[in-house]
Write an enzyme that holds these catalytic residues in place. Structure first.
Site, mmCIF file in Angstrom:
data_model
loop_
_atom_site.group_PDB
_atom_site.id
_atom_site.type_symbol
_atom_site.label_atom_id
_atom_site.label_comp_id
_atom_site.label_asym_id
_atom_site.label_seq_id
_atom_site.Cartn_x
_atom_site.Cartn_y
_atom_site.Cartn_z
ATOM 1 N N LYS A 152 -6.189 -11.975 -10.189
ATOM 2 C CA LYS A 152 -4.902 -11.346 -10.525
ATOM 3 C C LYS A 152 -3.830 -12.435 -10.604
ATOM 4 O O LYS A 152 -3.652 -13.203 -9.656
ATOM 5 C CB LYS A 152 -4.502 -10.315 -9.465
ATOM 6 N N ASP A 159 -0.562 -9.107 -13.801
ATOM 7 C CA ASP A 159 0.263 -8.171 -13.012
ATOM 8 C C ASP A 159 1.744 -8.468 -13.260
ATOM 9 O O ASP A 159 2.418 -9.043 -12.404
ATOM 10 C CB ASP A 159 -0.122 -8.360 -11.532
ATOM 11 N N LYS A 205 3.921 -5.943 -14.508
ATOM 12 C CA LYS A 205 4.654 -4.685 -14.283
ATOM 13 C C LYS A 205 5.792 -4.502 -15.294
ATOM 14 O O LYS A 205 6.970 -4.418 -14.932
ATOM 15 C CB LYS A 205 5.229 -4.638 -12.860
ATOM 16 N N ASP A 213 10.646 -1.509 -19.620
ATOM 17 C CA ASP A 213 11.698 -1.795 -20.600
ATOM 18 C C ASP A 213 11.681 -0.661 -21.619
ATOM 19 O O ASP A 213 10.974 0.335 -21.422
ATOM 20 C CB ASP A 213 11.415 -3.172 -21.254
ATOM 21 N N THR A 242 5.263 -0.012 -2.886
ATOM 22 C CA THR A 242 5.029 0.344 -1.480
ATOM 23 C C THR A 242 6.143 -0.163 -0.567
ATOM 24 O O THR A 242 6.254 0.270 0.573
ATOM 25 C CB THR A 242 3.680 -0.197 -0.983
ATOM 26 N N ARG A 290 -8.082 -5.295 4.008
ATOM 27 C CA ARG A 290 -8.399 -6.345 4.977
ATOM 28 C C ARG A 290 -9.814 -6.136 5.519
ATOM 29 O O ARG A 290 -10.129 -5.047 6.009
ATOM 30 C CB ARG A 290 -7.412 -6.318 6.163
ATOM 31 N N ARG A 349 -4.770 -13.117 0.619
ATOM 32 C CA ARG A 349 -4.893 -14.085 1.707
ATOM 33 C C ARG A 349 -6.207 -14.092 2.483
ATOM 34 O O ARG A 349 -6.651 -15.183 2.888
ATOM 35 C CB ARG A 349 -3.689 -13.928 2.654
HETATM 36 O O1 C5P Z 1 -2.654 -11.419 0.463
HETATM 37 P P1 C5P Z 1 -2.754 -9.938 0.217
HETATM 38 O O2 C5P Z 1 -4.185 -9.420 0.242
HETATM 39 O O3 C5P Z 1 -1.845 -9.133 1.101
HETATM 40 O O4 C5P Z 1 -2.241 -9.784 -1.299
HETATM 41 C C1 C5P Z 1 -2.113 -8.542 -1.912
HETATM 42 C C2 C5P Z 1 -1.606 -8.704 -3.311
HETATM 43 O O5 C5P Z 1 -1.358 -7.404 -3.837
HETATM 44 C C3 C5P Z 1 -0.305 -9.481 -3.460
HETATM 45 O O6 C5P Z 1 -0.336 -10.144 -4.733
HETATM 46 C C4 C5P Z 1 0.746 -8.395 -3.459
HETATM 47 O O7 C5P Z 1 1.904 -8.752 -4.161
HETATM 48 C C5 C5P Z 1 0.006 -7.282 -4.191
HETATM 49 N N1 C5P Z 1 0.489 -5.931 -3.890
HETATM 50 C C6 C5P Z 1 0.528 -5.412 -2.608
HETATM 51 N N2 C5P Z 1 0.998 -4.140 -2.395
HETATM 52 C C7 C5P Z 1 1.391 -3.406 -3.435
HETATM 53 C C8 C5P Z 1 1.344 -3.892 -4.721
HETATM 54 C C9 C5P Z 1 0.883 -5.190 -4.924
HETATM 55 O O8 C5P Z 1 0.144 -6.070 -1.659
HETATM 56 N N3 C5P Z 1 1.786 -2.183 -3.219
#
Ligand code: C5P
Length: 238
Positions: free
Chosen positions: A39, A66, A68, A71, A125, A186, A216
């Site tokens: 992504k 991504d 988003k 417009d 979110t 996670r 991460r």
């Molecule tokens: O590192 P992590 O797993 O938290 O990354 C999640 C990814 O998903 C990031 O790029 C974050 O911006 C994106 N994201 C999110 N929650 C959302 C929409 C997008 O964590 N509601």
């Protein structure tokens, strides 16, 4: 040696949240396009542009762009068409742009020879009920997510970005093959970081997710490819 077996439809979409193309490339170099997708968001796209996106595609990766889009319909249609021409696998728009904007986005994609999956962001979110009231939206974030997910489906989009908690409700409401892409994932032993409501990869797929956006826990792992392999192992056959 890491044991890698190619997957027919890799579920893990790695969020490339890196501040430079060189950092992103040294990470990508360790990855394998047969077991994950990538992504690319606003930061990295602003730095690396289409050349970086195309370099990932040339290495064999499916790319979720991504950006988003939100417009007027004509502008979004042209932007979606341009992204489709780059050869991305998936792209997204804000459902709050409305039905005509989403229909135009779909039309833009359909006019391209390569047709990416087109999904919508419903409610960010980060927004709580008070934030929604400030912009004139009544009801809870969940009410608004459900309404906008249905609007995205009615407007011909292929799916939505949603939390795994919302996935089963959306599956129950939208009675067609709808693609649910879920961040906030996670693995059991991973650091939660700043995510609030999380699910493990297998829980999210059981709840109805189609693809898992994970950053991460893989990008910051000591051994990123092993972290990815372990996640894939935990969802094998799902
Ligand atoms: O590192 P992590 O797993 O938290 O990354 C999640 C990814 O998903 C990031 O790029 C974050 O911006 C994106 N994201 C999110 N929650 C959302 C929409 C997008 O964590 N509601």
């Amino acid at each position: 040696m890491h044991k890698r077996t190619g997957l027919p439809d890799p579920k893990v979409v790695i969020a490339l949240d890196f501040p430079s193309v060189s950092r992103a490339n040294s990470f990508i170099h360790q990855m394998d396009p047969s077991i994950c997708r990538l992504k690319i968001g606003k930061e990295l796209f602003a730095i690396g542009g289409p050349a970086f996106v195309e370099s990932c595609i040339d290495k064999g990766f499916d790319v979720f762009l991504d950006l988003k889009y939100h417009d007027i319909p004509n502008t979004v249609a042209k932007a979606c068409q341009a992204a489709a021409k780059m050869g991305v696998w998936m792209l997204n728009v804000h459902a709050l742009g409305g039905r005509r904007m989403m229909e135009a986005a779909k039309e833009g994609v359909l006019q391209s020879s390569h047709q990416p999956i087109l999904i919508a962001v419903t409610i960010l979110t980060s927004m709580e009920e008070g934030d929604l009231r400030d912009i004139g939206l009544q009801g809870t974030p969940h009410d608004n997510v459900m309404r906008l997910a249905k609007l995205a489906a009615d407007s011909g989009l292929d799916g939505v970005v949603c939390s795994a908690q919302e996935a089963s409700d959306i599956r129950a409401e939208i009675d067609r093959n709808f693609c649910l892409v879920t961040p906030g994932i996670r693995p059991r032993d991973a650091d939660v970081n700043d995510q609030k409501r999380i699910m493990t990869p297998d829980e999210a797929l059981k709840a109805g997710s189609s693809y898992l956006v994970i950053g991460r826990p893989i990008t910051q792992a000591k051994d990123p490819i092993q972290a990815l392999i372990d996640i894939n192992e935990s969802i094998k056959g799902m």
